[in-house]
Design an enzyme around this catalytic site. Structure first.
Site, mmCIF file in Angstrom:
data_model
loop_
_atom_site.group_PDB
_atom_site.id
_atom_site.type_symbol
_atom_site.label_atom_id
_atom_site.label_comp_id
_atom_site.label_asym_id
_atom_site.label_seq_id
_atom_site.Cartn_x
_atom_site.Cartn_y
_atom_site.Cartn_z
ATOM 1 N N LYS A 185 -63.069 86.115 -4.477
ATOM 2 C CA LYS A 185 -62.533 85.653 -3.190
ATOM 3 C C LYS A 185 -61.000 85.665 -3.233
ATOM 4 C CE LYS A 185 -66.789 85.217 -1.974
ATOM 5 N NZ LYS A 185 -67.696 84.089 -1.992
HETATM 6 C C1 LIG Z 1 -69.105 83.498 -2.005
HETATM 7 C C2 LIG Z 1 -69.889 83.068 -0.824
HETATM 8 C C3 LIG Z 1 -70.596 81.853 -0.786
HETATM 9 C C4 LIG Z 1 -70.844 80.984 -1.979
HETATM 10 O O1 LIG Z 1 -69.768 80.647 -2.726
HETATM 11 P P1 LIG Z 1 -69.926 80.249 -4.263
HETATM 12 O O2 LIG Z 1 -68.583 79.694 -4.569
HETATM 13 O O3 LIG Z 1 -70.224 81.518 -5.013
HETATM 14 O O4 LIG Z 1 -71.008 79.250 -4.381
HETATM 15 C C5 LIG Z 1 -71.201 81.488 0.412
HETATM 16 N N1 LIG Z 1 -71.139 82.262 1.506
HETATM 17 C C6 LIG Z 1 -70.506 83.456 1.483
HETATM 18 C C7 LIG Z 1 -70.473 84.262 2.743
HETATM 19 C C8 LIG Z 1 -69.876 83.896 0.319
HETATM 20 O O5 LIG Z 1 -69.264 85.088 0.319
#
Ligand SMILES: *Cc1c(COP(=O)(O)O)cnc(C)c1O
Length: 379
Positions: A185
């Site tokens: 991210k």
């Molecule tokens: C990455 C992501 C999540 C979950 O995040 P984590 O930190 O991996 O638990 C939820 N929704 C979307 C759309 C994501 O891309």
């Protein structure tokens, strides 16, 4: 070339300032909840234009906290798109509620407000909009729908830290907005997540939830003794550490630069792909500033996605597919009897999409190599 370096689809960018920030915490008195948690919460809240931030151990826990704060429970329905990571829908199940899938727009793969409206029942409590790839959903229409039906509007902004809808940042467009700080991210803390909101009550509820449902009311403590605490709700240990938040605070200082680079990479892809037959980027909505968590292309009808994907992996390009529509996962098929036909637009798109590498560490030469490899794979 088999001996070319592998280009991952996403990755973190860590520098000496980040290392120093983490090392400083390791030398301090706080490893888990300490001053860095609040500092990180304040930094993300200020950046997104929200009043409060509640940091937790990952984005999935943040989604769960949001569903808890809304009071979602058995019998409640929450409308979600199928074109997302499973956690967007799973968080409703954690609370005993039912996720209801509303199909997406074929050009942008963002949840289609018309489909949302068609899925509303007397049990619907909320909508979770996903800013797929980093592009904001149609929050004007979604807000109009939630207002008219008395529903909560939640944004899964895990792709969209830094995205803008007109002049408003993602984080200030919904009742609660969820972010993830997984290394792919925009901002990395290893694992980490946050909910931002303007609502002090929702924020307070999520703070209790992330730490076992325990309150430490100052007045009660004074009366009963400083050892006193009470567990008032069934919460979880969803806390994030100061080690992670120190990294988050340091990364937030570089977010503008990360976004700038992601947008430049996207602009270069756009330019290089303009003359390529057989693959085109997703549609862009007018008036939006994209955060480009992903750069997704749709292959033309008749192209063999598996073949193109395999050839690009052979060329050491870390292409990926985001996502298998959530309702088609075996768990959802078995539990709810879902299958093909529930969300035909997402299902058709799934057969044709490929995510090209997208992160702030990509050079222009990397992008050029990706596009050359795509052209070769399409030929
Ligand atoms: C990455 C992501 C999540 C979950 O995040 P984590 O930190 O991996 O638990 C939820 N929704 C979307 C759309 C994501 O891309």
């Amino acid at each position: 070339m088999a001996d070319s370096p592998f280009i991952p689809y996403g990755r973190h960018l860590i520098d000496e300032d980040d290392l120093a920030a983490v090392a400083a915490v390791l030398r301090s008195d706080w490893l888990t909840t300490g001053p860095k948690v609040e500092e990180f919460e304040a930094s993300v809240a200020a950046f997104t234009g929200a009043a409060h931030g509640v940091a937790v151990c990952n984005g999935t826990a943040a989604l769960h906290a949001a569903m808890y704060a809304l009071g979602i429970g058995p019998g409640d329905e929450v409308i979600v798109p199928p074109m997302t990571f499973a956690a967007t829908a799973n968080c409703v199940l954690y609370q005993g509620g039912t996720p209801v899938f509303a199909d997406v727009d074929p050009e942008t793969l963002l949840i289609d407000p018309g489909q949302v409206e068609a899925r509303i029942t007397s049990r619907t409590r909320a909508i979770i909009a996903v800013d797929y790839a980093g592009q904001p959903c149609d929050y004007l229409r979604l807000r109009e729908i939630t207002n008219r039906h008395g529903l909560a509007l939640i944004a899964d902004g895990c792709h969209a830290l830094g995205a803008e809808f007109g002049a408003a940042r993602v984080g200030s467009l919904a009742d609660m907005t969820v972010f993830s700080f997984h290394p792919v991210k925009h901002v990395a803390t290893g694992e980490g997540g946050m909910v931002v909101t303007d609502d002090a009550n929702l924020a307070g509820s999520m703070r209790t939830f992330r730490s076992h449902g325990i309150t430490t009311d100052h007045r009660q403590r004074e009366k009963a003794g400083s050892w006193f605490y009470e567990m008032v709700e069934l919460g979880y240990n969803y806390r994030i550490t100061d080690i992670q938040c120190a990294l988050g605070v340091s990364q937030m200082k570089k977010l503008s630069g990360f976004l700038e680079r992601r947008r430049a990479v996207a602009a270069l892809y756009d330019r290089l792909l303009a003359g390529v037959n057989g693959a085109r980027p997703l549609g862009l909505r007018a008036g939006m500033t994209h955060a480009y968590h992903l750069y997704v292309v749709q292959l033309a009808q008749g192209m063999d996605r598996a073949e193109v994907f395999g050839r690009m992996r052979e060329a050491r390009i870390g292409v990926n597919v985001h996502y298998v529509p959530v309702h088609l996962h075996p768990y959802y098929r078995n539990r709810f009897g879902h299958g093909p036909g529930l969300c035909p637009v997402a299902e058709a798109a799934y057969e044709r999409i490929i995510s090209l590498p997208m992160h702030a560490g990509l050079s222009d030469a990397d992008v050029t190599r990706v596009v050359e490899s795509l052209k070769g794979a399409l030929a």
